[in-house]
Design an enzyme around this catalytic site. Structure first.
Site, PDB file in Angstrom:
ATOM      1  N   GLU A  90      -1.661  -9.161   3.897  1.00 25.39           N
ATOM      2  CA  GLU A  90      -1.635  -9.637   5.283  1.00 25.39           C
ATOM      3  C   GLU A  90      -3.019  -9.862   5.873  1.00 25.39           C
ATOM      4  O   GLU A  90      -3.155 -10.566   6.890  1.00 25.39           O
ATOM      5  CB  GLU A  90      -0.853  -8.666   6.171  1.00 25.39           C
ATOM      6  CG  GLU A  90      -1.541  -7.339   6.471  1.00 25.39           C
ATOM      7  CD  GLU A  90      -1.331  -6.270   5.418  1.00 25.39           C
ATOM      8  OE1 GLU A  90      -1.565  -5.089   5.709  1.00 25.39           O
ATOM      9  OE2 GLU A  90      -0.928  -6.630   4.277  1.00 25.39           O
ATOM     10  N   HIS A 129      -3.587  -5.360   0.406  1.00 25.74           N
ATOM     11  CA  HIS A 129      -3.009  -5.823   1.674  1.00 25.74           C
ATOM     12  C   HIS A 129      -2.990  -7.352   1.720  1.00 25.74           C
ATOM     13  O   HIS A 129      -3.998  -7.976   2.050  1.00 25.74           O
ATOM     14  CB  HIS A 129      -3.814  -5.271   2.861  1.00 25.74           C
ATOM     15  CG  HIS A 129      -3.617  -3.805   3.091  1.00 25.74           C
ATOM     16  ND1 HIS A 129      -2.670  -3.314   3.951  1.00 25.74           N
ATOM     17  CD2 HIS A 129      -4.235  -2.733   2.541  1.00 25.74           C
ATOM     18  CE1 HIS A 129      -2.705  -1.999   3.940  1.00 25.74           C
ATOM     19  NE2 HIS A 129      -3.651  -1.610   3.093  1.00 25.74           N
ATOM     20  N   CYS A 135       0.841  -1.198   0.000  1.00 24.84           N
ATOM     21  CA  CYS A 135       0.000   0.000   0.000  1.00 24.84           C
ATOM     22  C   CYS A 135       0.879   1.251   0.000  1.00 24.84           C
ATOM     23  O   CYS A 135       1.534   1.558  -0.992  1.00 24.84           O
ATOM     24  CB  CYS A 135      -0.969  -0.049   1.184  1.00 24.84           C
ATOM     25  SG  CYS A 135      -2.336   1.130   1.033  1.00 24.84           S
TER      26      CYS A 135
END
Length: 507
Positions: free
Chosen positions: A169, A167, A79
């Site tokens: 994660e 993202h 990001c």
């Protein structure tokens, strides 16, 4: 020597989540502030640049010179991290007009790019940004797009550097774990040898070398962090560890007795101290939450200091500090959510060195280490409990009567969770005594008594939490039991607030 991934933190709320995902892939990592890259660390295998609450073109944006690491280590920008590399090397990042937030699907990606090895067609990813990369430098290569985002990911040609605007994660990115694994294993060459067993073996050896024949004193709380710390130290130095368990009078019902019994079963050398009179006296009339915490923290240190000074030749103070404590305490934003009870609490007049063997572990990793040490499951699975105890679950001033009422109500709630097989499905639970009284009817009489709130949350590391969706039948039973069995309570409520915006504790 231990290989590691460095995560440069630009202030994202998901930075710790990145670290957790990396650790779950059996790879050691550390989070450091964006401007404090550990130069000279020969164990670094790669670098991840986190997201940020800022835009790269903001005056307040966190920026750092990446030239010292660019080309030296593989880099993955996430990001803001991806946008920062584009901005620093002459590309263009602009406001997206409307914030791009939520689930989207990759409309195309380079299947032959090593970062996307094994990723499925039209894989779902999670976007959360207000800016977009609109132009990349000539030596950057676009490797993924979504329907609305042309440059969703890129690689810098002939360089070990990648950037993704989504993202990987977060749970909602379907192949996020695969993408992170590709970066860690295929690109950085990590061996994935980080495990509870390797941690215990390495840490015990390090403690033996570091502490030698020195005496160590540890303040126990009854929680999993300090218990695992004590067990780990006991394995390393045995009788040279002395533990002190201070009862400030604000523990759960029978907790002091039960915890002392548990510690005896572990073979630990524990001194139990009943200091409740001191704490009730000093807390009398105090209502401010932060004042309560400071009084209890200061009182704990005073009692601990007095007992520790009775032990001869002590050179070390051990603490159950874990990684989230360290990260929050060193927050680059400079904001304090609440004071920590076990970070920076070394008494000034105690000439002791600090030993924190768990300071690089997350809570779930601490529990895994506890199992590796063959600790009892009921100790490992204990819910987190605040250092100030019930003082921060009693809104208003603290009295023995209020503590007694809360202990009784809390005991019914916690025992009920065990009886209904719900305890292990909840991260943390407790009862809050509210500073209000309400009208009720018991028998033929009108009552005007106290109200309590039940609080139960689900979480993985307490950085975020959702309220636990407990069965209505269970809540109804607990409400009836508390009202019928706890004198002074005639109303029970249930807290359905998540963190954020609420906190887990009420104070």
């Amino acid at each position: 020597m231990e290989e590691k991934i460095i995560i440069l933190d630009f202030g994202s709320q998901t930075t710790q989540l990145i670290a957790r995902r990396v650790r779950e892939l059996d790879t050691y990592c550390e989070i450091v502030p964006y401007n404090k890259f550990p130069e000279g660390d020969v164990n670094i295998k790669g670098v991840i640049l986190s997201g940020s609450p800022f835009s790269v073109y903001d005056d307040k944006a966190f920026k750092t010179d990446l030239k010292n690491i660019f080309g030296k280590y593989p880099i993955l920008g996430i990001c803001y991290g991806a946008q920062l590399m584009v901005s620093l090397f002459g590309g263009k990042v602009e406001s997206a007009g409307t914030r791009e937030y939520g689930r989207v699907r990759l409309s195309s990606f380079s299947k032959d790019n090593i970062l996307f090895k094994g990723v499925r067609d039209h894989s779902q990813v999670w976007m959360s940004h207000g800016d977009s990369i609109t132009a990349i430098p000539d030596d950057f290569k676009k490797i993924a797009s979504t329907e609305d985002v042309d440059i969703a990911a890129y690689q810098i040609a002939d360089k070990q550097a990648w950037g993704v605007q989504f993202h990987p994660e977060v749970f909602h990115t379907e192949d996020g774990t695969m993408i992170l694994r590709n970066f860690l294993v295929e690109i950085c060459g990590c061996k994935q040898d980080w495990s509870p067993a390797s941690f215990v073996e390495r840490t015990v050896a390090q403690l033996k070398e570091k502490l030698g024949d020195d005496r160590v004193v540890l303040g126990l709380s009854g929680g999993v962090d300090s218990s695992v710390t004590a067990t780990l130290l006991h394995r390393a130095i045995g009788k040279n560890l002395t533990c002190i368990f201070v009862d400030h009078g604000l523990l759960r019902k029978n907790e002091f007795k039960n915890v002392m019994h548990d510690y005896e079963g572990l073979g630990l050398n524990v001194i139990g101290v009943d200091a409740s009179d001191k704490f009730f006296t000093e807390l009398a009339g105090v209502t401010d939450p932060e004042c309560k915490r400071k009084i209890i923290g200061k009182g704990f240190i005073e009692v601990f200091d007095e007992e520790a000074c009775k032990i001869k030749k002590v050179k070390w103070l051990a603490q159950g500090t874990i990684y989230p404590d360290c990260i929050e305490s060193l927050s680059i934003s400079g904001m304090t959510i609440k004071s920590h009870h076990n970070v920076g609490g070394l008494p000034k007049n105690m000439d002791l060195k600090l030993c924190e063997p768990l300071r690089l572990l997350f809570k779930d990793e601490v529990r895994k280490v506890g199992r590796q040490l063959n600790m009892p499951e009921h100790l490992i699975n204990r819910h987190p409990f605040p250092g100030p105890g019930l003082a921060v679950r009693i809104l208003g001033d603290i009295t023995r009567e209020k503590v007694h009422i809360l202990q009784e109500a809390d005991d019914i709630f916690i025992q009920g969770l065990h009886d209904w097989k719900l305890y292990d499905k909840v991260w943390q639970a407790g009862v809050i005594l509210l500073p209000v009284q309400s009208v009720g009817v018991m028998g033929d009489e009108r009552t005007y008594e106290r109200a309590v709130a039940l609080r139960a949350v689900t979480s993985t590391d307490a950085m975020t939490a959702d309220w636990a969706h407990l069965p209505y039948e269970f809540l109804g039973q607990i409400s009836n039991d508390i009202i019928n069995k706890v004198k002074g309570v005639n109303r029970v409520t249930y807290d359905i607030s998540s963190k954020p915006p609420a906190t887990i504790e009420w104070e």
